[in-house]
Design a protein around this motif. Structure first.
Motif, mmCIF file in Angstrom:
data_model
loop_
_atom_site.group_PDB
_atom_site.id
_atom_site.type_symbol
_atom_site.label_atom_id
_atom_site.label_comp_id
_atom_site.label_asym_id
_atom_site.label_seq_id
_atom_site.Cartn_x
_atom_site.Cartn_y
_atom_site.Cartn_z
ATOM 1 N N PHE A 17 0.853 -1.114 0.025
ATOM 2 C CA PHE A 17 -0.010 -0.211 -0.098
ATOM 3 C C PHE A 17 0.785 1.377 -0.076
ATOM 4 O O PHE A 17 0.702 2.130 -0.670
ATOM 5 C CB PHE A 17 -0.999 -0.055 1.261
ATOM 6 C CG PHE A 17 -2.151 -0.763 1.089
ATOM 7 C CD1 PHE A 17 -2.479 -1.712 0.561
ATOM 8 C CD2 PHE A 17 -3.460 -0.059 1.560
ATOM 9 C CE1 PHE A 17 -3.559 -2.392 0.492
ATOM 10 C CE2 PHE A 17 -4.641 -0.585 1.676
ATOM 11 C CZ PHE A 17 -4.726 -1.784 0.990
ATOM 12 N N LEU A 18 1.826 1.379 0.886
ATOM 13 C CA LEU A 18 2.598 2.472 1.046
ATOM 14 C C LEU A 18 3.395 2.878 -0.249
ATOM 15 O O LEU A 18 3.343 4.083 -0.783
ATOM 16 C CB LEU A 18 3.804 2.201 2.004
ATOM 17 C CG LEU A 18 4.778 3.235 2.262
ATOM 18 C CD1 LEU A 18 4.106 4.723 2.703
ATOM 19 C CD2 LEU A 18 5.628 2.717 3.420
ATOM 20 N N PHE A 67 -0.296 2.956 8.281
ATOM 21 C CA PHE A 67 -0.944 2.553 9.376
ATOM 22 C C PHE A 67 -0.900 0.925 9.696
ATOM 23 O O PHE A 67 -0.781 0.581 10.709
ATOM 24 C CB PHE A 67 -2.548 3.180 9.327
ATOM 25 C CG PHE A 67 -2.561 4.700 9.573
ATOM 26 C CD1 PHE A 67 -1.546 5.348 10.409
ATOM 27 C CD2 PHE A 67 -3.516 5.499 9.148
ATOM 28 C CE1 PHE A 67 -1.734 6.592 10.337
ATOM 29 C CE2 PHE A 67 -3.808 6.550 9.251
ATOM 30 C CZ PHE A 67 -2.855 7.381 9.859
ATOM 31 N N LEU A 68 -1.015 0.231 8.454
ATOM 32 C CA LEU A 68 -1.447 -0.998 8.486
ATOM 33 C C LEU A 68 0.029 -1.905 8.882
ATOM 34 O O LEU A 68 0.078 -2.661 9.934
ATOM 35 C CB LEU A 68 -1.485 -1.511 7.308
ATOM 36 C CG LEU A 68 -2.987 -1.835 6.510
ATOM 37 C CD1 LEU A 68 -3.086 -2.235 5.393
ATOM 38 C CD2 LEU A 68 -3.646 -2.865 7.543
ATOM 39 N N ILE A 69 1.184 -0.990 8.748
ATOM 40 C CA ILE A 69 2.397 -1.810 9.207
ATOM 41 C C ILE A 69 2.292 -1.444 10.575
ATOM 42 O O ILE A 69 2.683 -2.369 11.315
ATOM 43 C CB ILE A 69 3.728 -0.910 8.448
ATOM 44 C CG1 ILE A 69 3.530 -1.243 6.873
ATOM 45 C CG2 ILE A 69 4.817 -1.511 9.205
ATOM 46 C CD1 ILE A 69 4.816 -0.685 6.148
ATOM 47 N N SER A 89 -6.321 -8.934 11.285
ATOM 48 C CA SER A 89 -5.323 -8.423 10.284
ATOM 49 C C SER A 89 -6.299 -8.448 8.852
ATOM 50 O O SER A 89 -6.154 -7.486 8.389
ATOM 51 C CB SER A 89 -4.420 -9.680 10.218
ATOM 52 O OG SER A 89 -3.620 -9.687 11.107
ATOM 53 N N ILE A 90 -7.181 -9.453 8.554
ATOM 54 C CA ILE A 90 -8.127 -9.463 7.256
ATOM 55 C C ILE A 90 -8.952 -8.247 7.416
ATOM 56 O O ILE A 90 -9.026 -7.569 6.507
ATOM 57 C CB ILE A 90 -8.690 -10.925 7.117
ATOM 58 C CG1 ILE A 90 -7.962 -11.762 6.972
ATOM 59 C CG2 ILE A 90 -9.936 -10.601 6.147
ATOM 60 C CD1 ILE A 90 -8.482 -13.177 6.904
ATOM 61 N N GLY A 91 -9.556 -8.245 8.604
ATOM 62 C CA GLY A 91 -10.430 -6.802 8.601
ATOM 63 C C GLY A 91 -9.947 -5.509 8.746
ATOM 64 O O GLY A 91 -10.254 -4.501 7.839
ATOM 65 N N LEU A 92 -8.670 -5.352 9.023
ATOM 66 C CA LEU A 92 -7.837 -4.200 8.977
ATOM 67 C C LEU A 92 -7.567 -3.858 7.300
ATOM 68 O O LEU A 92 -7.879 -2.556 6.848
ATOM 69 C CB LEU A 92 -6.635 -4.086 9.434
ATOM 70 C CG LEU A 92 -6.537 -3.854 11.303
ATOM 71 C CD1 LEU A 92 -5.298 -4.337 12.061
ATOM 72 C CD2 LEU A 92 -7.272 -2.564 11.408
ATOM 73 N N PHE A 96 -9.342 -0.959 5.370
ATOM 74 C CA PHE A 96 -8.420 0.178 4.974
ATOM 75 C C PHE A 96 -8.846 0.395 3.339
ATOM 76 O O PHE A 96 -8.757 1.556 2.732
ATOM 77 C CB PHE A 96 -7.041 0.240 5.156
ATOM 78 C CG PHE A 96 -6.560 0.744 6.489
ATOM 79 C CD1 PHE A 96 -6.984 1.889 6.814
ATOM 80 C CD2 PHE A 96 -5.992 -0.321 7.340
ATOM 81 C CE1 PHE A 96 -6.676 2.526 7.982
ATOM 82 C CE2 PHE A 96 -5.494 0.294 8.587
ATOM 83 C CZ PHE A 96 -5.755 1.587 9.025
ATOM 84 N N LEU A 97 -9.183 -0.793 2.645
ATOM 85 C CA LEU A 97 -9.386 -0.535 1.361
ATOM 86 C C LEU A 97 -10.880 0.108 0.988
ATOM 87 O O LEU A 97 -10.852 0.895 0.246
ATOM 88 C CB LEU A 97 -9.722 -2.176 0.717
ATOM 89 C CG LEU A 97 -8.215 -2.794 0.385
ATOM 90 C CD1 LEU A 97 -8.385 -4.135 -0.188
ATOM 91 C CD2 LEU A 97 -7.564 -1.872 -0.946
ATOM 92 N N ILE A 98 -11.819 -0.503 2.025
ATOM 93 C CA ILE A 98 -13.033 0.094 1.741
ATOM 94 C C ILE A 98 -13.039 1.695 2.175
ATOM 95 O O ILE A 98 -13.505 2.617 1.241
ATOM 96 C CB ILE A 98 -14.040 -0.453 2.593
ATOM 97 C CG1 ILE A 98 -14.355 -1.874 2.183
ATOM 98 C CG2 ILE A 98 -15.200 0.213 2.829
ATOM 99 C CD1 ILE A 98 -14.941 -2.890 3.103
ATOM 100 N N LEU A 99 -12.356 1.928 3.267
ATOM 101 C CA LEU A 99 -12.114 3.383 3.608
ATOM 102 C C LEU A 99 -11.293 4.098 2.588
ATOM 103 O O LEU A 99 -11.822 5.101 2.288
ATOM 104 C CB LEU A 99 -11.221 3.615 4.872
ATOM 105 C CG LEU A 99 -11.322 4.644 5.516
ATOM 106 C CD1 LEU A 99 -12.648 5.132 6.127
ATOM 107 C CD2 LEU A 99 -10.382 4.561 6.838
ATOM 108 N N LEU A 100 -10.613 3.689 1.739
ATOM 109 C CA LEU A 100 -9.801 4.319 0.715
ATOM 110 C C LEU A 100 -10.664 4.861 -0.321
ATOM 111 O O LEU A 100 -10.712 6.073 -0.864
ATOM 112 C CB LEU A 100 -8.811 3.510 0.110
ATOM 113 C CG LEU A 100 -7.847 4.086 -1.076
ATOM 114 C CD1 LEU A 100 -7.095 5.288 -0.845
ATOM 115 C CD2 LEU A 100 -7.163 3.115 -1.637
#
Length: 113
Positions: A17-18, A67-69, A89-92, A96-100
């Motif tokens: 992601f980064l 943030f994920l890291i 972990s899966i939820g995060l 984050f994908l959905i939030l993006l």
């Protein structure tokens, strides 16, 4: 799957992601296309929307990757059940994908109506 493996995978996704976010922010696709970049029906309505969406989503993606890291490392330090660690972990990642997408679409709508 042990927590160390889950942390490694979540951190790797965060690193992707980064890197992808920074790449998209600094080297966005110049023209609307169907192969890469932030592509939604609202981002492809005009070149101005496209350019804005690439910059905005790239910045968010890089931030969310960091943030994920950090969250993956923090989860390793907390004593969690193995299943909880995996599900979190899966939820995060998906969260984050959905939030993006939601945040970028909201920003496009706010800026362009």
């Amino acid at each position: 799957m042990d927590p160390l493996t889950t942390t490694f995978i979540t951190s790797a996704v965060g690193l992707i992601f980064l890197i992808a976010g920074l790449w998209q922010y600094y080297y966005p696709p110049k023209q609307i296309n169907t192969t890469h970049g932030y592509r939604t029906s609202s981002s492809t309505k005009s070149q101005q929307r496209w350019d804005f969406a690439q910059q905005y989503s790239g910045k968010l993606m890089a931030r969310y990757g960091l943030f994920l890291i950090l969250l993956a490392i923090a989860m390793l330090l907390i004593d969690l059940d193995e299943l909880i660690h995996i599900l979190l972990s899966i939820g995060l990642v998906f969260g984050f994908l959905i939030l993006l997408i939601l945040k970028t679409e909201q920003a496009i709508k706010k800026r362009f109506g």
